[in-house]
Design a protein around this motif. Structure first.
Motif, short mmCIF file in Angstrom:
data_model
loop_
_atom_site.label_atom_id
_atom_site.label_comp_id
_atom_site.label_asym_id
_atom_site.label_seq_id
_atom_site.Cartn_x
_atom_site.Cartn_y
_atom_site.Cartn_z
N ASP A 37 0.84 -1.21 0.00
CA ASP A 37 0.00 0.00 0.00
C ASP A 37 0.87 1.25 0.00
O ASP A 37 1.33 1.70 1.05
N THR A 38 1.07 1.84 -1.18
CA THR A 38 1.91 3.03 -1.29
C THR A 38 1.27 4.25 -0.65
O THR A 38 1.95 5.26 -0.43
N GLY A 39 0.01 4.19 -0.31
CA GLY A 39 -0.67 5.31 0.34
C GLY A 39 -0.62 5.26 1.85
O GLY A 39 -1.04 6.20 2.52
N ALA A 40 -0.09 4.19 2.40
CA ALA A 40 -0.02 4.03 3.86
C ALA A 40 1.35 4.46 4.37
O ALA A 40 2.37 4.04 3.83
N SER A 41 1.37 5.28 5.40
CA SER A 41 2.64 5.73 5.98
C SER A 41 3.35 4.61 6.72
O SER A 41 4.56 4.49 6.67
N HIS A 42 2.57 3.79 7.44
CA HIS A 42 3.15 2.77 8.32
C HIS A 42 2.63 1.38 7.97
O HIS A 42 1.48 1.21 7.61
N THR A 43 3.49 0.41 8.14
CA THR A 43 3.10 -0.98 8.00
C THR A 43 2.15 -1.31 9.14
O THR A 43 2.40 -0.96 10.30
N SER A 44 1.03 -1.97 8.80
CA SER A 44 -0.02 -2.20 9.79
C SER A 44 -0.61 -3.60 9.64
O SER A 44 -0.57 -4.19 8.57
N MET A 45 -1.16 -4.07 10.75
CA MET A 45 -1.83 -5.37 10.81
C MET A 45 -3.11 -5.21 11.62
O MET A 45 -3.18 -4.32 12.48
N PRO A 46 -4.11 -6.07 11.39
CA PRO A 46 -5.27 -6.06 12.27
C PRO A 46 -4.84 -6.37 13.71
O PRO A 46 -3.98 -7.23 13.94
N ALA A 47 -5.41 -5.68 14.68
CA ALA A 47 -5.02 -5.83 16.09
C ALA A 47 -5.12 -7.28 16.57
O ALA A 47 -4.28 -7.75 17.34
N GLY A 48 -6.12 -7.99 16.10
CA GLY A 48 -6.32 -9.37 16.53
C GLY A 48 -5.24 -10.34 16.08
O GLY A 48 -5.17 -11.47 16.56
N PHE A 49 -4.38 -9.91 15.17
CA PHE A 49 -3.31 -10.78 14.68
C PHE A 49 -2.05 -10.72 15.55
O PHE A 49 -1.12 -11.49 15.33
N ALA A 50 -1.99 -9.82 16.52
CA ALA A 50 -0.77 -9.66 17.32
C ALA A 50 -0.35 -10.97 17.99
O ALA A 50 0.85 -11.30 18.01
N TRP A 51 -1.29 -11.72 18.51
CA TRP A 51 -0.97 -12.98 19.20
C TRP A 51 -0.27 -13.96 18.26
O TRP A 51 0.55 -14.77 18.69
N SER A 52 -0.60 -13.91 16.94
CA SER A 52 0.02 -14.81 15.96
C SER A 52 1.53 -14.63 15.90
O SER A 52 2.25 -15.55 15.52
N PHE A 53 1.98 -13.43 16.25
CA PHE A 53 3.40 -13.12 16.18
C PHE A 53 4.04 -13.05 17.56
O PHE A 53 5.14 -12.52 17.72
N GLY A 54 3.34 -13.58 18.57
CA GLY A 54 3.89 -13.64 19.92
C GLY A 54 3.77 -12.35 20.71
O GLY A 54 4.51 -12.15 21.67
N HIS A 55 2.86 -11.47 20.32
CA HIS A 55 2.69 -10.19 21.02
C HIS A 55 1.34 -10.14 21.73
O HIS A 55 0.38 -10.76 21.29
N ASP A 56 1.27 -9.36 22.80
CA ASP A 56 0.05 -9.18 23.58
C ASP A 56 -0.26 -7.69 23.62
O ASP A 56 0.48 -6.91 24.23
N ASN A 57 -1.35 -7.29 22.98
CA ASN A 57 -1.73 -5.87 22.94
C ASN A 57 -2.02 -5.31 24.33
O ASN A 57 -1.90 -4.10 24.54
N GLN A 58 -2.40 -6.15 25.26
CA GLN A 58 -2.78 -5.69 26.60
C GLN A 58 -1.64 -5.76 27.61
O GLN A 58 -1.82 -5.41 28.78
N ALA A 59 -0.47 -6.19 27.19
CA ALA A 59 0.66 -6.32 28.11
C ALA A 59 1.10 -4.94 28.60
O ALA A 59 0.97 -3.94 27.89
#
Length: 149
Positions: A37-59
């Motif tokens: 996406d050349t119109g997006a400033s930052h690389t982004s993912m849906p919030a619910g996918f964080a756990w797939s990569f070993g991250h916890d949004n609520q930590a």
């Protein structure tokens, strides 16, 4: 040194490709479809996918921000990942050949992102020498992404 050109056929009319996404701490890789996406400033993912990569949004201590896009404002959680391009000309899928790997970058995991894929923004695109999108005219319209490293 000669520039390397990678040409990726897109899946239908969506300019997306498959990449390895790597947890910056554990090194675990996940094959993932992502929109360029050349119109997006930052690389982004849906919030619910964080756990797939070993991250916890609520930590405790997870950095947050507010992003603005087509869907309006949304809270986002910031986690660090790395991205690998996969060589589309590699002869085997049993050992994926990564011709390019990003440095560790902050990725926005966005609450109101209602897609089934993430998107690569200009923060990563700017690390390449160039990117081009070309229509492929066949029985079914499609696209090709060319990335120059």
């Amino acid at each position: 040194m000669a520039r390397k050109r990678l040409c990726y056929p897109c899946l239908g009319d969506v300019p997306s490709l498959l990449v390895n996404i790597i947890n910056a701490r554990s090194g675990r890789r996940h094959l993932f479809q992502i929109l360029v996406d050349t119109g997006a400033s930052h690389t982004s993912m849906p919030a619910g996918f964080a756990w797939s990569f070993g991250h916890d949004n609520q930590a405790a201590g997870v950095a947050t921000t507010e992003v603005k896009g087509i869907g309006g404002k949304s809270p986002a959680y910031i986690h660090t990942l790395r991205f690998e391009l996969i060589d589309p000309a590699a002869k085997t899928w049993t050992k994926l050949v990564p011709p390019w790997r990003s440095p560790k970058i902050p990725v926005h995991f966005v609450e109101k992102m209602d897609t089934q894929m993430g998107l690569i923004g200009r923060d990563i695109i700017s690390l390449w020498q160039g990117v081009a999108f070309r229509p492929i005219r066949r029985k079914v319209s499609s696209w090709e992404i060319e990335i120059v490293l």
